[in-house]
Design a protein around this motif. Structure first.
Motif, mmCIF file in Angstrom:
data_model
loop_
_atom_site.group_PDB
_atom_site.id
_atom_site.type_symbol
_atom_site.label_atom_id
_atom_site.label_comp_id
_atom_site.label_asym_id
_atom_site.label_seq_id
_atom_site.Cartn_x
_atom_site.Cartn_y
_atom_site.Cartn_z
ATOM 1 N N HIS A 104 -10.162 -3.453 -10.937
ATOM 2 C CA HIS A 104 -10.741 -3.869 -9.655
ATOM 3 C C HIS A 104 -11.911 -3.001 -9.205
ATOM 4 O O HIS A 104 -12.687 -3.399 -8.360
ATOM 5 C CB HIS A 104 -9.672 -3.825 -8.549
ATOM 6 C CG HIS A 104 -8.714 -4.952 -8.629
ATOM 7 N ND1 HIS A 104 -7.523 -4.850 -9.308
ATOM 8 C CD2 HIS A 104 -8.780 -6.209 -8.148
ATOM 9 C CE1 HIS A 104 -6.897 -6.014 -9.217
ATOM 10 N NE2 HIS A 104 -7.621 -6.845 -8.530
ATOM 11 N N GLU A 197 3.933 -0.070 -0.332
ATOM 12 C CA GLU A 197 4.778 -1.025 -1.048
ATOM 13 C C GLU A 197 6.229 -0.539 -1.095
ATOM 14 O O GLU A 197 7.172 -1.288 -0.812
ATOM 15 C CB GLU A 197 4.241 -1.203 -2.478
ATOM 16 C CG GLU A 197 5.123 -2.039 -3.398
ATOM 17 C CD GLU A 197 5.090 -3.527 -3.066
ATOM 18 O OE1 GLU A 197 4.132 -3.968 -2.402
ATOM 19 O OE2 GLU A 197 6.027 -4.260 -3.463
ATOM 20 N N HIS A 239 -1.864 -3.044 -7.400
ATOM 21 C CA HIS A 239 -2.263 -4.232 -6.639
ATOM 22 C C HIS A 239 -1.334 -5.418 -6.905
ATOM 23 O O HIS A 239 -1.409 -6.417 -6.218
ATOM 24 C CB HIS A 239 -3.703 -4.612 -6.976
ATOM 25 C CG HIS A 239 -3.878 -4.962 -8.412
ATOM 26 N ND1 HIS A 239 -4.052 -3.999 -9.388
ATOM 27 C CD2 HIS A 239 -3.861 -6.146 -9.051
ATOM 28 C CE1 HIS A 239 -4.155 -4.604 -10.559
ATOM 29 N NE2 HIS A 239 -4.029 -5.889 -10.391
ATOM 30 N N THR A 240 -0.446 -5.294 -7.912
ATOM 31 C CA THR A 240 0.501 -6.370 -8.196
ATOM 32 C C THR A 240 1.743 -6.276 -7.308
ATOM 33 O O THR A 240 2.634 -7.113 -7.407
ATOM 34 C CB THR A 240 0.945 -6.336 -9.673
ATOM 35 O OG1 THR A 240 1.583 -5.077 -9.927
ATOM 36 C CG2 THR A 240 -0.240 -6.506 -10.595
ATOM 37 N N GLU A 242 4.289 -6.567 -4.131
ATOM 38 C CA GLU A 242 4.565 -7.772 -3.345
ATOM 39 C C GLU A 242 3.880 -7.792 -1.993
ATOM 40 O O GLU A 242 3.462 -8.847 -1.500
ATOM 41 C CB GLU A 242 6.079 -7.906 -3.109
ATOM 42 C CG GLU A 242 6.858 -8.335 -4.328
ATOM 43 C CD GLU A 242 8.352 -8.393 -4.013
ATOM 44 O OE1 GLU A 242 8.709 -9.129 -3.083
ATOM 45 O OE2 GLU A 242 9.123 -7.672 -4.675
ATOM 46 N N PRO A 245 -0.952 -7.835 -0.902
ATOM 47 C CA PRO A 245 -1.876 -8.857 -0.388
ATOM 48 C C PRO A 245 -1.769 -9.053 1.122
ATOM 49 O O PRO A 245 -2.641 -9.687 1.719
ATOM 50 C CB PRO A 245 -1.434 -10.131 -1.113
ATOM 51 C CG PRO A 245 -0.642 -9.670 -2.290
ATOM 52 C CD PRO A 245 -0.005 -8.390 -1.877
ATOM 53 N N TYR A 246 -0.714 -8.514 1.719
ATOM 54 C CA TYR A 246 -0.505 -8.714 3.154
ATOM 55 C C TYR A 246 -0.902 -7.497 3.975
ATOM 56 O O TYR A 246 -0.592 -7.413 5.158
ATOM 57 C CB TYR A 246 0.961 -9.107 3.412
ATOM 58 C CG TYR A 246 1.348 -10.354 2.654
ATOM 59 C CD1 TYR A 246 1.111 -11.612 3.198
ATOM 60 C CD2 TYR A 246 1.883 -10.270 1.376
ATOM 61 C CE1 TYR A 246 1.420 -12.766 2.488
ATOM 62 C CE2 TYR A 246 2.194 -11.412 0.652
ATOM 63 C CZ TYR A 246 1.963 -12.658 1.214
ATOM 64 O OH TYR A 246 2.254 -13.791 0.499
ATOM 65 N N ARG A 247 -1.563 -6.567 3.356
ATOM 66 C CA ARG A 247 -2.095 -5.418 4.087
ATOM 67 C C ARG A 247 -3.437 -5.794 4.669
ATOM 68 O O ARG A 247 -4.478 -5.282 4.264
ATOM 69 C CB ARG A 247 -2.260 -4.214 3.156
ATOM 70 C CG ARG A 247 -0.965 -3.645 2.614
ATOM 71 C CD ARG A 247 -1.213 -2.528 1.610
ATOM 72 N NE ARG A 247 -1.494 -1.240 2.214
ATOM 73 C CZ ARG A 247 -2.685 -0.722 2.352
ATOM 74 N NH1 ARG A 247 -3.748 -1.357 1.944
ATOM 75 N NH2 ARG A 247 -2.837 0.462 2.909
ATOM 76 N N LYS A 248 -3.433 -6.712 5.609
ATOM 77 C CA LYS A 248 -4.688 -7.118 6.233
ATOM 78 C C LYS A 248 -4.425 -7.724 7.603
ATOM 79 O O LYS A 248 -3.297 -8.106 7.937
ATOM 80 C CB LYS A 248 -5.428 -8.120 5.337
ATOM 81 C CG LYS A 248 -4.643 -9.374 5.074
ATOM 82 C CD LYS A 248 -5.409 -10.302 4.147
ATOM 83 C CE LYS A 248 -4.639 -11.592 3.950
ATOM 84 N NZ LYS A 248 -5.164 -12.400 2.861
ATOM 85 N N ALA A 251 -2.015 -10.794 9.043
ATOM 86 C CA ALA A 251 -1.049 -11.195 8.018
ATOM 87 C C ALA A 251 0.365 -11.117 8.599
ATOM 88 O O ALA A 251 0.620 -10.415 9.574
ATOM 89 C CB ALA A 251 -1.164 -10.282 6.805
#
Length: 279
Positions: A104, A197, A239-240, A242, A245-248, A251
């Motif tokens: 990334h 996480e 980044h995989t 769970e 992706p919701y650290r924003k 969300a």
DNA sequence: AACAATGTTCAGTC
DNA sequence: GGACTGAACATTGT
């Protein structure tokens, strides 16, 4: 950016560079190679070989031998916030390229397997007499290559720490549990994302004082941490995770649907579930 | 333009 | 000396 899982991936790439004679080292970046002066690392390694690649937490180091076959210095490599490792085989071209670290952060995405065309982000290059090379590629320039890294200053590796070590090292003091997990001298390898996480999976509030956790909570936290770490290694990076992706903003928790909350814990941006991690 | 970024370190305060 | 805090480090992306 690299935490323990990405560094383990990079270490495996460094192994592609073992047992090849070093023809020279470009160590001219005085910040990345601190405290060495240009030429010192080159001088120490030229004519020798890397013979083993180790890792503890986010720190990698190589054993070396000199041209005479004597034991050489240890070469420390740290990826910092955004470093990657690229190793080319004897032909030196893109068809023999191995890439390590977090894809990334690589800069420009190109054809699969190709390295970003940003030679100015090559901070250190070790050239082999077979035509190939190992490079630290790092746009942020917070990575580091130097001799004799202080591995003893690091706590046990987060993927290997035992239950008793974890209880004794993590479960004390008044600092936030997240800050403890991030302290590399307590436990090596956990970064900001893996900490969020892990605490989310364990349903623990990141700001809770570490010494307040019960033995059962500590044991559970360690199990969750080791599982999350190993899963990230197997799946190619933190980044995989769970909850990542919701650290924003705006969300909701992927488990219970409550809003995700943002704050600063241990000096780092932290996201947690406002319902399940509120005790 | 101001701010945040997956990391470490160092000066400073209890 | 240990525990802890906050800023600094170099650079890019939003």
């Amino acid at each position: 950016m690299p935490e323990l899982p990405e560094v383990e991936n990079a270490r495996q790439v460094v192994e592609k560079a073992l047992d090849r004679t070093i023809s020279g080292v470009d160590d001219t970046d005085e910040y990345v190679c601190r405290p060495h002066h240009p030429g010192e690392i080159d001088q120490a390694l030229k004519g020798g070989r890397l013979v083993a690649a180790h890792r503890r937490g986010k720190t990698m180091w190589c054993d070396t031998v000199t041209a005479d076959g004597d034991e050489g210095p240890h070469l420390g490599i740290h990826l910092g916030m955004g470093g990657r490792i690229f190793v080319t085989g004897p032909t030196g071209d893109a068809s023999s390229l191995y890439a390590g670290g977090d894809p990334h952060v690589g800069g420009m995405p190109k054809k699969p397997g190709e390295r970003p065309d940003k030679p100015e982000w090559d901070r250190v290059t070790i050239t082999f007499d077979d035509g190939g090379a190992l490079r630290l590629f790092d746009k942020r320039r917070l990575g580091r290559v130097h001799l004799e890294p202080a591995v003893e200053a690091l706590g046990p590796d987060a993927a290997e720490i035992t239950r008793d070590e974890f209880r004794a090292r993590v479960g004390k003091g008044i600092v936030a549990i997240k800050a403890k997990l991030l302290d590399q001298s307590v436990l090596a390898g956990v970064g900001n994302l893996l900490a969020d996480e892990t605490l989310w999976q364990a349903k623990l509030r990141p700001s809770r004082p570490a010494g307040e956790l019960s033995t059962d909570e500590l044991d559970d936290l360690r199990r969750v941490l080791r599982r999350a770490t190993r899963a990230a290694i197997a799946q190619g990076g933190v980044h995989t995770g769970e909850v990542i992706p919701y650290r924003k903003k705006d969300a909701t928790c992927p488990r219970c649907g409550a809003p995700m909350e943002r704050g600063v814990v241990g000096g780092r941006t932290t996201w947690w579930c406002s319902a399940e991690q509120s005790d």
